[in-house]
Design an enzyme around this catalytic site. Structure first.
Site, PDB file in Angstrom:
ATOM      1  N   THR A  67       0.809  -1.222   0.000  1.00 12.49           N
ATOM      2  CA  THR A  67       0.000   0.000   0.000  1.00 12.49           C
ATOM      3  C   THR A  67       0.842   1.272   0.000  1.00 12.49           C
ATOM      4  O   THR A  67       0.450   2.276  -0.591  1.00 12.49           O
ATOM      5  CB  THR A  67      -0.937  -0.029   1.233  1.00 12.49           C
ATOM      6  OG1 THR A  67      -1.851  -1.113   1.051  1.00 12.49           O
ATOM      7  CG2 THR A  67      -1.721   1.255   1.394  1.00 12.49           C
ATOM      8  N   SER A 110       1.295  -7.637  -1.332  1.00  9.24           N
ATOM      9  CA  SER A 110       2.039  -8.717  -0.680  1.00  9.24           C
ATOM     10  C   SER A 110       1.275 -10.039  -0.660  1.00  9.24           C
ATOM     11  O   SER A 110       1.852 -11.072  -0.311  1.00  9.24           O
ATOM     12  CB  SER A 110       2.474  -8.313   0.726  1.00  9.24           C
ATOM     13  OG  SER A 110       1.385  -8.297   1.611  1.00  9.24           O
ATOM     14  N   THR A 165       1.820  -4.937   3.987  1.00  4.29           N
ATOM     15  CA  THR A 165       1.715  -5.377   5.381  1.00  4.29           C
ATOM     16  C   THR A 165       1.144  -6.794   5.525  1.00  4.29           C
ATOM     17  O   THR A 165       1.449  -7.485   6.488  1.00  4.29           O
ATOM     18  CB  THR A 165       0.811  -4.410   6.182  1.00  4.29           C
ATOM     19  OG1 THR A 165      -0.468  -4.354   5.539  1.00  4.29           O
ATOM     20  CG2 THR A 165       1.417  -3.032   6.266  1.00  4.29           C
ATOM     21  N   ASP A 166       0.318  -7.196   4.548  1.00  2.00           N
ATOM     22  CA  ASP A 166      -0.422  -8.455   4.741  1.00  2.00           C
ATOM     23  C   ASP A 166       0.476  -9.663   4.978  1.00  2.00           C
ATOM     24  O   ASP A 166       0.150 -10.523   5.786  1.00  2.00           O
ATOM     25  CB  ASP A 166      -1.356  -8.711   3.550  1.00  2.00           C
ATOM     26  CG  ASP A 166      -2.530  -7.739   3.543  1.00  2.00           C
ATOM     27  OD1 ASP A 166      -2.834  -7.175   4.616  1.00  2.00           O
ATOM     28  OD2 ASP A 166      -3.141  -7.528   2.474  1.00  2.00           O
TER      29      ASP A 166
END
Ligand code: ASN
Length: 370
Positions: free
Chosen positions: A28, A94, A125-126
């Site tokens: 993101t 990700s 972040t995932d």
């Protein structure tokens, strides 16, 4: 007098800035703030465009120069901390990052180890906790700071957390070059004002700015007005650096669910080309003990087939003591391995590594993962 004459030139000599290689891998942070709808509009959800405000080339690949300029014009303070060079090994959400990308990143870091003082990885972040675990294990003994970060909102959005996360990350990555000269020698995730060991951290919240936590291990540093280092928890690398670039990815996680019979739910794992199982038991290592409930007979067959089973717990913290229960003890007697708790992310990747390198013991830490 002599002293003050000598002091003038000394004061004028400024130390060169640390060299930091920044690897932008997507997520993101670099996405377009302008929201767009999926072309087919199937799910009706708002999605962010995978680009960064005009630096997207027609071929769909970000250009490092443009991206770095974007980054430095949005966060000019970064120049005060480091001489940054930017590479874009890939630009992916990700959810699409997995073992081939982990190995690609590990190879880039390995090649550049002697040429930079520290490394910064911008990542979605995932699955950041998976990538952090993989890099820490593949590059055990690397000895230089590898700090990963990302954001919940794109850098170009007014309320974005990206700017602060980037500044905090570079601060931590270059900590050795400013008082108190903290020597960070590990893969860490810097997010929401905390620096955490990469293979102990997990994404625990989908929308707050404190999206990561390290439940089983204290943060390495807390970033507020000051940076408070938790010196005694930093990894002290003792062994030699031994990079590895293979993973056997035939690993699954199996949570034990009351009432679920693994013989029907999972069946013959060997036939399904599985080679390793992270078995997520109850509490300290408990599981349904009656043979008719299926777990012990299924485990016996699975272990006999040569599949490596690592016993972990559905509890996020606390020790494992499977020997305290009849079923846990029976599992151990069959050859199931139980080690100190690892995060599920670290456990599956450690198992992938141990399957590829059978000389590496599952239950012995190689990068502070347990
Ligand atoms: N879907 C994004 C990713 O993991 C989420 C983020 O970066 N905040 O790539």
């Amino acid at each position: 007098m002599l002293l003050s004459l000598l002091a003038v030139p000394l004061l004028m000599v400024s130390r060169p800035l640390p060299r930091v290689l920044c690897l932008h891998t997507g997520g993101t942070l670099g996405m377009d703030a302008e929201q767009s709808y999926e072309p087919d509009g199937v799910d009706g959800h708002v999605h962010l465009k995978p680009g960064t405000g005009g630096s997207f080339s027609p071929a769909g690949a970000l250009r490092p120069g443009a991206m770095l300029n974007n980054l430095l014009s949005a966060v000019p303070e970064l120049r005060a901390y480091a001489n940054l060079r930017l590479e874009i090994p890939f630009n992916l959400d990700s959810c699409r990052v997995g073992p081939p990308e982990w190995v690609k990143l590990a190879k880039i870091l390995h090649r550049n180890r002697d040429h930079y003082d520290a490394f910064l990885i911008v990542h979605g972040t995932d699955t950041m906790a998976y990538t952090a675990s993989a890099l820490s294990l593949l590059l055990a003994g690397f000895k230089k700071p590898i700090v990963m970060t990302g954001s919940q909102l794109p850098l170009s959005m007014p309320r974005s957390d990206a700017r602060q996360n980037l500044i905090d990350s570079v601060t931590c990555a270059t900590s050795f070059f400013a008082p108190p000269h903290t020597q960070l020698q590990e893969v860490a995730i810097c997010f929401g004002g905390r620096l955490m060991r990469g293979n102990r951290a997990q994404k625990v919240h989908s929308s707050t700015y404190r999206a990561f936590d390290s439940i089983n291990y204290p943060p390495l540093a807390t970033l507020g007005v000051d940076v408070d280092w938790n010196m005694s928890y930093l990894l002290k690398v003792k062994g030699v650096y031994r990079p590895r670039f293979n993973l056997d990815t035939r690993v699954i996680r199996v949570p034990i669910i009351p009432g679920c019979d693994p013989r029907t739910a999972y069946g013959d794992l060997k036939a399904r080309n599985v080679r390793g199982v992270v078995l997520e038991s109850f509490g300290v290592g408990n599981m349904p003990d009656l043979p008719r409930l299926g777990w012990l007979p299924w485990l016996k067959k699975t272990v006999k087939q040569g599949i490596k089973v690592y016993l972990s717990s559905q509890c996020a913290s606390g020790p494992l003591h499977p020997e305290l229960y009849k079923s846990g003890k029976a599992a151990m007697d069959m050859g199931v391995e139980a080690g100190p708790q690892m995060t599920p992310e670290a456990a599956v990747i450690k198992l992938m590594l141990c399957l590829a390198y059978p000389d590496i013991p599952l239950g012995v830490p190689i990068a502070g993962e347990l």
